[in-house]
Design a protein around this motif. Sequence first.
Motif, PDB file in Angstrom:
ATOM      1  N   THR A 229      43.602  33.710  36.107  1.00  0.00           N
ATOM      2  CA  THR A 229      42.001  34.253  35.596  1.00  0.00           C
ATOM      3  C   THR A 229      42.155  35.920  35.945  1.00  0.00           C
ATOM      4  O   THR A 229      43.253  36.138  36.552  1.00  0.00           O
ATOM      5  CB  THR A 229      41.094  33.694  36.371  1.00  0.00           C
ATOM      6  N   VAL A 230      41.415  36.724  35.398  1.00  0.00           N
ATOM      7  CA  VAL A 230      41.511  38.090  35.507  1.00  0.00           C
ATOM      8  C   VAL A 230      40.952  38.359  37.057  1.00  0.00           C
ATOM      9  O   VAL A 230      39.995  37.836  37.622  1.00  0.00           O
ATOM     10  CB  VAL A 230      40.433  38.804  34.531  1.00  0.00           C
ATOM     11  N   LEU A 231      41.818  39.401  37.536  1.00  0.00           N
ATOM     12  CA  LEU A 231      41.460  39.453  38.983  1.00  0.00           C
ATOM     13  C   LEU A 231      40.593  40.808  39.036  1.00  0.00           C
ATOM     14  O   LEU A 231      40.022  40.850  40.325  1.00  0.00           O
ATOM     15  CB  LEU A 231      42.913  40.131  39.556  1.00  0.00           C
ATOM     16  N   ARG A 232      40.250  41.512  38.174  1.00  0.00           N
ATOM     17  CA  ARG A 232      39.143  42.468  38.135  1.00  0.00           C
ATOM     18  C   ARG A 232      38.072  42.202  37.286  1.00  0.00           C
ATOM     19  O   ARG A 232      38.370  41.549  36.250  1.00  0.00           O
ATOM     20  CB  ARG A 232      39.661  43.858  37.935  1.00  0.00           C
ATOM     21  N   PRO A 233      36.845  42.553  37.523  1.00  0.00           N
ATOM     22  CA  PRO A 233      35.709  42.514  36.572  1.00  0.00           C
ATOM     23  C   PRO A 233      35.907  43.151  35.145  1.00  0.00           C
ATOM     24  O   PRO A 233      36.658  44.108  35.052  1.00  0.00           O
ATOM     25  CB  PRO A 233      34.565  42.965  37.368  1.00  0.00           C
ATOM     26  N   VAL A 234      35.857  42.128  34.145  1.00  0.00           N
ATOM     27  CA  VAL A 234      35.896  42.795  32.844  1.00  0.00           C
ATOM     28  C   VAL A 234      34.462  43.491  32.461  1.00  0.00           C
ATOM     29  O   VAL A 234      33.489  42.814  32.538  1.00  0.00           O
ATOM     30  CB  VAL A 234      35.917  41.556  31.765  1.00  0.00           C
ATOM     31  N   GLU A 235      34.502  44.753  32.055  1.00  0.00           N
ATOM     32  CA  GLU A 235      33.378  45.612  31.828  1.00  0.00           C
ATOM     33  C   GLU A 235      33.063  45.656  30.301  1.00  0.00           C
ATOM     34  O   GLU A 235      34.153  46.219  29.694  1.00  0.00           O
ATOM     35  CB  GLU A 235      33.342  46.813  32.408  1.00  0.00           C
ATOM     36  N   GLY A 236      31.982  45.637  29.784  1.00  0.00           N
ATOM     37  CA  GLY A 236      31.626  46.279  28.480  1.00  0.00           C
ATOM     38  C   GLY A 236      31.554  44.721  27.504  1.00  0.00           C
ATOM     39  O   GLY A 236      32.454  43.941  27.723  1.00  0.00           O
ATOM     40  N   GLY A 237      30.478  44.779  26.835  1.00  0.00           N
ATOM     41  CA  GLY A 237      30.016  43.517  26.147  1.00  0.00           C
ATOM     42  C   GLY A 237      31.189  43.110  25.020  1.00  0.00           C
ATOM     43  O   GLY A 237      31.835  42.206  24.842  1.00  0.00           O
ATOM     44  N   ALA A 238      31.968  44.329  24.240  1.00  0.00           N
ATOM     45  CA  ALA A 238      32.901  43.982  23.596  1.00  0.00           C
ATOM     46  C   ALA A 238      34.304  43.651  24.148  1.00  0.00           C
ATOM     47  O   ALA A 238      34.831  42.640  23.560  1.00  0.00           O
ATOM     48  CB  ALA A 238      33.281  45.539  22.694  1.00  0.00           C
ATOM     49  N   ARG A 239      34.572  44.206  25.370  1.00  0.00           N
ATOM     50  CA  ARG A 239      35.833  43.449  26.020  1.00  0.00           C
ATOM     51  C   ARG A 239      35.650  42.282  26.368  1.00  0.00           C
ATOM     52  O   ARG A 239      36.463  41.159  26.041  1.00  0.00           O
ATOM     53  CB  ARG A 239      35.984  44.525  27.093  1.00  0.00           C
ATOM     54  N   ILE A 240      34.445  42.104  26.973  1.00  0.00           N
ATOM     55  CA  ILE A 240      34.280  40.415  27.278  1.00  0.00           C
ATOM     56  C   ILE A 240      34.385  39.539  26.149  1.00  0.00           C
ATOM     57  O   ILE A 240      34.796  38.481  26.475  1.00  0.00           O
ATOM     58  CB  ILE A 240      32.737  40.309  28.204  1.00  0.00           C
ATOM     59  N   ALA A 241      33.794  39.933  25.114  1.00  0.00           N
ATOM     60  CA  ALA A 241      33.817  38.913  23.930  1.00  0.00           C
ATOM     61  C   ALA A 241      35.048  38.672  23.379  1.00  0.00           C
ATOM     62  O   ALA A 241      35.465  37.592  23.095  1.00  0.00           O
ATOM     63  CB  ALA A 241      32.789  39.551  22.588  1.00  0.00           C
TER      64      ALA A 241
END
Length: 307
Positions: A229-241
């Motif tokens: 899984t990603v080790l750091r938070p994913v920021e931003g709606g577009a990146r999360i999508a």
Amino acid sequence: MRTAGAGTGPDGMAGERPQLINVAYRLLGSVTEAEDAVQDAYTRWYRLPRSRQEEILSPGAWLTTVTSRICLDVLGSARARRERYVGAWLPEPLPDRTEWDHPGGAGTAGAEDPADQVVLDESVSMAFLVVLESMTPAERVAFVLHDVFRYPFTEIADVLDRTPAACKQLASSARRRVGAERAPAPATGRADVVRDVKEAWKSRNIAALVALLDPAAVMTADGGGMVGTVLRPVEGGARIAQYMVAIADKAPGLELLERSVNGVPGLVAHRDGVVLTVAAFDVCDGRVTRIWAVRNPEKLRPWVREG
């Protein structure tokens, strides 16, 4: 410390367990650690000489105080352990007992899984537990015992070994942290948004996902170093999508189910009957602002598919 009256016999003492589990889970954010803390408190009780037990006017109050002190010690050492944790650490998600089948505990007749004994309300929502994680151990104990369980500061002082005035200040400081968070969306509105996220994910519709996500949304995942899984938070709606659609493309056969997660609408991803991810959401003004995705298998033990 106040508690429902109980005798010192096995039945009376066992009756305190649900309350102790509820206190410990909110303090620790871990069902396993909560169960260990409560078991440790019971062990200490039964090691007391009978004469000492008879001197204690309220065994339940004694157990609550001891459990809280054990949790305080665990919180103190947890910070160092979590610095070594692989990736982000999230609280253990809890299923709704009406939707999921928990294996009973072993060792005692009629024993229940600790997760079954936690009352699901706003004080165990993932958003609330994550805020609790930002507090110092003493702030967390003072706030949970006073604001959630309504214990007076004179009794909390015995747990923290501080004056009632100092405990009041700790709770006030913790309350400011909680107050900085906006009120959660109503359950009905949140359920609609979560359902729309599920449908957009199933159809790989990035545009629809972006519309459902706040532009400043943050997704945090907890794999504990045991699963990818990603080790750091994913920021931003577009990146999360984009990340969510990429997961869907790489995980054929993965199915999303709408389920209660810590008492509020969430999503559970499973394949071949095995739960792989439990996701909790924070929603504001019709958009998802936070996603917490727990993938660490050790934290998903209560999530056993029915039938």
